[in-house]
Design a protein around this motif. Structure first.
Motif, PDB file in Angstrom:
ATOM      1  N   ARG A 168      -3.421  10.795   5.566  1.00 61.17           N
ATOM      2  CA  ARG A 168      -3.921  10.011   6.703  1.00 61.17           C
ATOM      3  C   ARG A 168      -5.385   9.685   6.486  1.00 61.17           C
ATOM      4  NH1 ARG A 168      -2.621  12.584  12.429  1.00 61.17           N
ATOM      5  NH2 ARG A 168      -3.810  10.713  13.012  1.00 61.17           N
ATOM      6  N   SER A 169      -5.873   8.725   7.251  1.00 61.83           N
ATOM      7  CA  SER A 169      -7.269   8.319   7.163  1.00 61.83           C
ATOM      8  C   SER A 169      -8.176   9.469   7.592  1.00 61.83           C
ATOM      9  CB  SER A 169      -7.524   7.102   8.059  1.00 61.83           C
ATOM     10  OG  SER A 169      -8.888   6.967   8.361  1.00 61.83           O
ATOM     11  N   ARG A 207     -11.040   9.150   8.890  1.00 63.42           N
ATOM     12  CA  ARG A 207     -11.601   8.798  10.189  1.00 63.42           C
ATOM     13  C   ARG A 207     -10.645   9.176  11.321  1.00 63.42           C
ATOM     14  NH1 ARG A 207     -15.798   5.579  11.361  1.00 63.42           N
ATOM     15  NH2 ARG A 207     -15.915   4.862   9.212  1.00 63.42           N
ATOM     16  N   GLN A 208      -9.361   8.917  11.139  1.00 62.95           N
ATOM     17  CA  GLN A 208      -8.376   9.273  12.159  1.00 62.95           C
ATOM     18  C   GLN A 208      -8.313  10.784  12.347  1.00 62.95           C
ATOM     19  OE1 GLN A 208      -4.895   7.485  10.473  1.00 62.95           O
ATOM     20  NE2 GLN A 208      -5.119   5.572  11.628  1.00 62.95           N
ATOM     21  N   ALA A 254     -13.736   5.355   5.427  1.00 60.25           N
ATOM     22  CA  ALA A 254     -12.312   5.267   5.763  1.00 60.25           C
ATOM     23  C   ALA A 254     -11.422   5.769   4.633  1.00 60.25           C
ATOM     24  CB  ALA A 254     -11.964   3.821   6.116  1.00 60.25           C
ATOM     25  N   SER A 255     -11.905   6.742   3.846  1.00 66.64           N
ATOM     26  CA  SER A 255     -11.102   7.258   2.744  1.00 66.64           C
ATOM     27  C   SER A 255      -9.867   7.984   3.280  1.00 66.64           C
ATOM     28  CB  SER A 255     -11.935   8.222   1.893  1.00 66.64           C
ATOM     29  OG  SER A 255     -12.381   9.295   2.690  1.00 66.64           O
ATOM     30  N   THR A 256      -8.895   8.176   2.427  1.00 64.91           N
ATOM     31  CA  THR A 256      -7.638   8.815   2.817  1.00 64.91           C
ATOM     32  C   THR A 256      -7.631  10.267   2.373  1.00 64.91           C
ATOM     33  OG1 THR A 256      -6.444   6.725   2.645  1.00 64.91           O
ATOM     34  CG2 THR A 256      -5.135   8.751   2.549  1.00 64.91           C
TER      35      THR A 256
END
Length: 518
Positions: free
Chosen positions: A282-283, A285-286, A393-395
């Motif tokens: 998932r991101s 940031r999320q 916004a890396s995963t």
């Protein structure tokens, strides 16, 4: 930037501040109880540049060269704090020459904004000078300390680079980890003095600016404390031993609650880790947002509980010393004093448990200029400044990455912020109790019965109006100067502003008319 002009303008602000302080302290008999300025503010109007060093290194000559008006600096031994400065000073700053054998107490006690250690380029930084530099460095920040090598013209040109390198090495060895600027000048030829003068004027300006902002803020806080003191005069009935008992109990409570909340964080982080691992990748940031929301949901109730317990403890402890009529009067009076936003004591929970708790809310709402204590937990932690760790916004693809990039950094940050909130709240509590001690001291004196409280409150209100105007002007002045300085660094100019060079561009490599090479 014309730093001397700015120093002079800031000096005018200082004079206004000093006059406001003098007028209020004369009008309010106990005004000095809340004054937070530990120094003679008016001295800040003409910041002091102090030079020290051995005899014969050129201290007096350097000061005279730096002084564009040619004024002779006064000596430290002749300085008399009780003698006022001339009405028409030739410059907005003051030079002070300190003898090489002046005691360490004189170094720390001199009212200097900037210190210059003068040493001869023929024999730079002797053992005695290094000792003096070390003593200065213990109390003077790097930005306000300079080393100047004089008599550079007496050193052969081919040897000067080696002298400079030797000085750099000596400074690095004598003061490891410090960054002390040094310059090479000649008082006889003037070499390097223009650049040094510009640097010192900039340092004087910044030192004066920072102190001015501090003094303006401190005076505003003192006025708020004074207003709170007047509003809380009925609490003079509180017994000193009760107050000490309250301080001890609430301090213990803050430590207990802070430790309890911090102890919940590791388990919360582990739960978050387990719940999110199956949902990877998932991101980042999320994931960060999700952890922040979890922290907010868990800690919000805990912080609110701390607010309520503090007010309950305060009310229960002080209620025996304050009658019910006073309690009702305080409730009405303090509701008008409150400012928006949470503080150490929470008004809403205080209102539910009694007016003494409300008084605590009002006191710190009125006296604190910015959120502190557990408001830090609300404004900084719960308010979302943890978003600074959100990154790009890396995963995040593996459990290890989730722990390393999200869970552990946010956990450490949350623990640190809760520790800061606990310590800040303890400082708030100490301040509250100290102000209550002043209330007891001021309003239990025999002469307190003669105080016209309504008249004193009007004086404080007028002082607050004057302070707001001064603070707004000072901040606007500083902002404009900072913008101008930034434009200069970027080699830009204000819109529609013409530079002298624009009208008559000079040929590259030539000097402006009227100057000559040394």
């Amino acid at each position: 930037m014309e730093h001397e002009k700015s120093i002079r303008e800031q000096g005018r602000f200082v004079q206004r501040l000093a006059e406001d302080m003098r007028a209020l302290l004369e009008a309010v008999p106990f005004g000095a109880e809340v004054s937070r300025s530990g120094n003679d503010v008016v001295r800040l109007a003409r910041p002091v540049l102090a030079v020290t060093g051995a005899a014969g290194v050129g201290k007096s000559t350097l000061l005279q060269v730096l002084d564009s008006a040619g004024a002779v600096a006064r000596s430290a031994s002749a300085a008399d704090p009780g003698v006022s400065e001339p009405a028409a000073a030739p410059r907005p700053w003051e030079g002070l020459e300190v003898a090489k054998d002046a005691p360490a107490s004189e170094l720390s006690g001199a009212p200097a904004r900037v210190w210059v250690l003068v040493t001869s380029a023929l024999q730079p930084l002797t053992l005695g000078e290094l000792t003096r530099l070390h003593a200065l460095a213990e109390t003077v920040p790097d930005v306000a300390l300079r080393v100047v090598l004089t008599r550079a013209d007496e050193v052969p040109a081919e040897e000067l680079p080696a002298v400079k390198e030797r000085v750099r090495n000596l400074l690095a060895e004598a003061l490891p980890g410090r960054s002390i600027s040094f310059s090479v000048v000649s008082g006889r030829t003037g070499e390097g003095t223009a650049e040094l003068r510009a640097d010192l004027m900039a340092a004087l300006f910044r030192g004066q600016r920072d102190r001015l902002l501090e003094e303006v803020e401190a005076w505003g806080a003192a006025l708020s404390d004074l207003r709170a003191l007047l509003e809380m005069r009925e609490l003079a009935a509180v017994k000193p031993e009760t107050l000490e008992r309250v301080r001890t109990r609430l301090d213990e409570l803050l430590l207990e609650e802070g430790a309890r909340l911090r102890s919940q964080l590791p388990g919360l982080a582990e739960q978050f880790q387990r719940e999110l691992e199956p949902k990877l990748p998932r991101s980042r940031r999320q994931l960060t947002n999700a952890f922040k929301e979890t922290l907010v949901a868990r800690l919000q109730a805990g912080v609110e509980g701390v607010h309520q317990r503090l007010n309950q403890e305060l009310t229960a402890a002080l209620r025996a010393d304050v009658d019910s009529a006073t309690t009702l009067a305080l409730t009405d009076r303090f509701e008008g004093v409150l400012r928006a936003g949470p503080r150490f004591f929470d008004w809403q929970s205080a209102k539910k448990v009694g007016a003494v708790g409300a008084a605590g809310a009002a006191l710190l709402a009125g006296a604190a200029g910015k959120p502190s204590g557990w408001a830090l937990a609300g404004a900084l932690l719960l308010g979302g400044l943890l978003g600074g760790l959100m990154g790009n916004a890396s995963t995040v693809g593996t459990p290890g990455e989730l722990r390393e990039q999200v869970t552990e950094p946010l956990l450490r940050d949350a623990e640190q912020r809760l520790s800061q909130a606990t310590q800040s709240s303890r400082e708030d509590l100490s301040r509250l109790c100290e102000l209550l001690r002043k209330v007891i001291r001021v309003f239990t004196e025999p002469k307190a019965g003669a105080y016209d409280v309504a008249s004193l409150q009007r004086v404080v209100s007028l002082a607050e109006v004057s302070h707001k105007q001064l603070a707004d002007e000072v901040r606007a002045f500083v902002r404009n100067l900072e913008a101008e300085e930034l434009l200069e660094k970027l080699n830009l100019q204000m819109p529609f502003e013409k530079r002298p060079a624009d009208a008559a561009p000079k040929t590259p490599g030539t000097l402006p008319a009227g100057t000559g090479q040394a």
